[in-house]
Design a protein around this motif. Structure first.
Motif, mmCIF file in Angstrom:
data_model
loop_
_atom_site.group_PDB
_atom_site.id
_atom_site.type_symbol
_atom_site.label_atom_id
_atom_site.label_comp_id
_atom_site.label_asym_id
_atom_site.label_seq_id
_atom_site.Cartn_x
_atom_site.Cartn_y
_atom_site.Cartn_z
ATOM 1 N N GLU A 60 0.831 -1.203 0.000
ATOM 2 C CA GLU A 60 0.000 0.000 0.000
ATOM 3 C C GLU A 60 0.868 1.257 0.000
ATOM 4 N N LYS A 61 1.983 1.211 0.744
ATOM 5 C CA LYS A 61 2.889 2.358 0.792
ATOM 6 C C LYS A 61 3.495 2.614 -0.578
ATOM 7 N N LYS A 62 3.944 1.533 -1.262
ATOM 8 C CA LYS A 62 4.528 1.684 -2.589
ATOM 9 C C LYS A 62 3.500 2.249 -3.568
ATOM 10 N N GLU A 63 2.252 1.721 -3.503
ATOM 11 C CA GLU A 63 1.211 2.205 -4.395
ATOM 12 C C GLU A 63 0.938 3.679 -4.156
ATOM 13 N N THR A 64 0.947 4.086 -2.882
ATOM 14 C CA THR A 64 0.720 5.490 -2.538
ATOM 15 C C THR A 64 1.827 6.370 -3.093
ATOM 16 N N GLU A 65 3.083 5.890 -2.959
ATOM 17 C CA GLU A 65 4.222 6.667 -3.451
ATOM 18 C C GLU A 65 4.177 6.824 -4.962
ATOM 19 N N THR A 67 1.505 6.705 -6.846
ATOM 20 C CA THR A 67 0.391 7.599 -7.156
ATOM 21 C C THR A 67 0.785 9.050 -6.940
ATOM 22 N N GLU A 68 1.508 9.304 -5.846
ATOM 23 C CA GLU A 68 1.963 10.664 -5.568
ATOM 24 C C GLU A 68 2.911 11.156 -6.665
ATOM 25 N N LEU A 69 3.738 10.264 -7.157
ATOM 26 C CA LEU A 69 4.682 10.629 -8.216
ATOM 27 C C LEU A 69 3.944 10.880 -9.527
ATOM 28 N N LYS A 70 3.019 9.986 -9.847
ATOM 29 C CA LYS A 70 2.280 10.086 -11.105
ATOM 30 C C LYS A 70 1.508 11.395 -11.198
ATOM 31 N N TYR A 71 0.914 11.808 -10.077
ATOM 32 C CA TYR A 71 0.087 13.016 -10.088
ATOM 33 C C TYR A 71 0.837 14.242 -9.553
ATOM 34 N N SER A 72 2.149 14.275 -9.781
ATOM 35 C CA SER A 72 2.921 15.462 -9.441
ATOM 36 C C SER A 72 2.399 16.658 -10.236
ATOM 37 N N LEU A 104 6.381 15.810 -22.735
ATOM 38 C CA LEU A 104 7.586 16.021 -21.930
ATOM 39 C C LEU A 104 7.267 17.209 -21.021
ATOM 40 N N THR A 105 7.190 16.948 -19.716
ATOM 41 C CA THR A 105 6.752 17.979 -18.773
ATOM 42 C C THR A 105 7.747 18.152 -17.637
ATOM 43 N N LYS A 106 7.791 19.357 -17.108
ATOM 44 C CA LYS A 106 8.576 19.621 -15.906
ATOM 45 C C LYS A 106 7.628 19.524 -14.715
ATOM 46 N N LEU A 107 8.063 18.774 -13.688
ATOM 47 C CA LEU A 107 7.180 18.489 -12.555
ATOM 48 C C LEU A 107 7.632 19.206 -11.294
ATOM 49 N N ASP A 108 6.660 19.511 -10.458
ATOM 50 C CA ASP A 108 6.943 20.135 -9.163
ATOM 51 C C ASP A 108 6.868 19.057 -8.079
ATOM 52 N N ASN A 109 7.978 18.373 -7.869
ATOM 53 C CA ASN A 109 8.011 17.338 -6.842
ATOM 54 C C ASN A 109 9.464 17.196 -6.371
ATOM 55 N N LYS A 110 9.903 18.134 -5.547
ATOM 56 C CA LYS A 110 11.305 18.191 -5.119
ATOM 57 C C LYS A 110 11.701 16.975 -4.289
ATOM 58 N N LEU A 111 10.730 16.452 -3.522
ATOM 59 C CA LEU A 111 11.030 15.296 -2.673
ATOM 60 C C LEU A 111 11.431 14.092 -3.517
ATOM 61 N N PHE A 112 10.631 13.785 -4.536
ATOM 62 C CA PHE A 112 10.954 12.652 -5.396
ATOM 63 C C PHE A 112 12.182 12.931 -6.246
ATOM 64 N N ALA A 113 12.348 14.177 -6.673
ATOM 65 C CA ALA A 113 13.527 14.531 -7.478
ATOM 66 C C ALA A 113 14.798 14.254 -6.694
ATOM 67 N N GLU A 114 14.818 14.670 -5.439
ATOM 68 C CA GLU A 114 16.010 14.463 -4.607
ATOM 69 C C GLU A 114 16.212 12.985 -4.315
ATOM 70 N N THR A 115 15.103 12.273 -4.086
ATOM 71 C CA THR A 115 15.192 10.827 -3.821
ATOM 72 C C THR A 115 15.759 10.091 -5.028
ATOM 73 N N PHE A 116 15.209 10.374 -6.219
ATOM 74 C CA PHE A 116 15.710 9.734 -7.432
ATOM 75 C C PHE A 116 17.170 10.090 -7.686
ATOM 76 N N GLY A 117 17.503 11.355 -7.393
ATOM 77 C CA GLY A 117 18.865 11.807 -7.633
ATOM 78 C C GLY A 117 19.892 11.065 -6.799
ATOM 79 N N ILE A 150 9.144 7.692 -18.418
ATOM 80 C CA ILE A 150 10.578 7.877 -18.238
ATOM 81 C C ILE A 150 10.768 9.121 -17.385
ATOM 82 N N TYR A 151 11.459 8.969 -16.266
ATOM 83 C CA TYR A 151 11.712 10.096 -15.368
ATOM 84 C C TYR A 151 13.171 10.522 -15.493
ATOM 85 N N ILE A 152 13.352 11.828 -15.617
ATOM 86 C CA ILE A 152 14.685 12.412 -15.776
ATOM 87 C C ILE A 152 14.956 13.329 -14.586
ATOM 88 N N VAL A 153 16.024 13.030 -13.874
ATOM 89 C CA VAL A 153 16.411 13.854 -12.730
ATOM 90 C C VAL A 153 17.713 14.571 -13.070
#
Length: 216
Positions: A60-65, A67-72, A104-117, A150-153
């Motif tokens: 459930e936690k993974k699914e939530t994460e 979903t949060e990423l998808k709807y950034s 190709l969109t720029k997203l506002d999700n600094k938490l995931f950006a830093e995590t992926f980075g 495809i996510y680009i950090v």
């Protein structure tokens, strides 16, 4: 003769009593073992239930994460095009063409950006980290039917700056091929991502990471 007979009977009686004592002891030990086995089985059932609950919570936690990423929040749409891929063939009796607008969109999700980075897997070079993630809609296919983004950090060039996060999608069955520095004239250059997607046929696409454009 009588003495021998009496002694013989006493020995038989002693052996009989000794055997009964042994049998009684073994029976007692056997009952104790059965009790312990029963307790262990109950304990194992309880542990299995707890493990199932923990696995469910993790899922459930993974699914939530995801979903949060998808709807950034989308900050800006940088490029888009209409695309269609043939994923099943008509001669196989189940033709399916995947039609959609690829953005190709720029997203506002600094938490995931830093995590992926901070994660070092898939394609990672020149300050870019590239991931393909199954987070799109399912398609009516018998095989794996998840669609990918495809996510680009982009790592910050200066301390105190934020990571930048971009998304390209959706595609089917993505394979990230390369992340290269392309040299140009006058010592100029740009960074290019190459990837494949689709099925019949597989399509090769490129993204100019320096300009953040889907190459024609």
């Amino acid at each position: 003769m009588n003495r021998i007979t009496i002694i013989f009977f006493i020995l038989i009686l002693s052996l009989s009593c000794s055997q009964k004592n042994k049998d009684g002891g073994l029976l007692k030990e056997n009952n104790l073992l059965k009790t312990k086995i029963s307790e262990l089985k109950k304990h194992n059932v309880e542990l299995s239930k707890k493990n199932s609950i923990l696995e469910s919570l993790k899922f459930e936690k993974k699914e939530t994460e995801i979903t949060e990423l998808k709807y950034s929040k989308v900050i800006k749409t940088l490029d888009k095009r209409f695309s269609k891929d043939t994923l099943d063939l008509k001669e196989l009796g189940n033709e399916y063409i995947f039609k959609r607008n690829v953005e190709l969109t720029k997203l506002d999700n600094k938490l995931f950006a830093e995590t992926f980075g901070k994660i070092r897997k898939r394609l990672n070079s020149f300050g870019y980290s590239i991931f393909s993630i199954c987070d799109g809609k399912s398609l009516p296919l018998e095989m794996c039917n998840c669609t990918d983004s495809i996510y680009i950090v982009i790592e910050p060039e200066e301390l105190g700056k934020d990571y930048e996060l971009y998304r390209v999608g959706f595609f089917y069955n993505v394979n990230l091929i390369s992340l290269e520095r392309i040299e140009k004239d006058n010592y100029d250059y740009y960074f290019e991502l190459t990837f494949e997607h689709g099925e019949y046929p597989r399509k090769k696409e490129k993204v100019n990471l320096s300009k953040m454009q889907l190459e024609k």
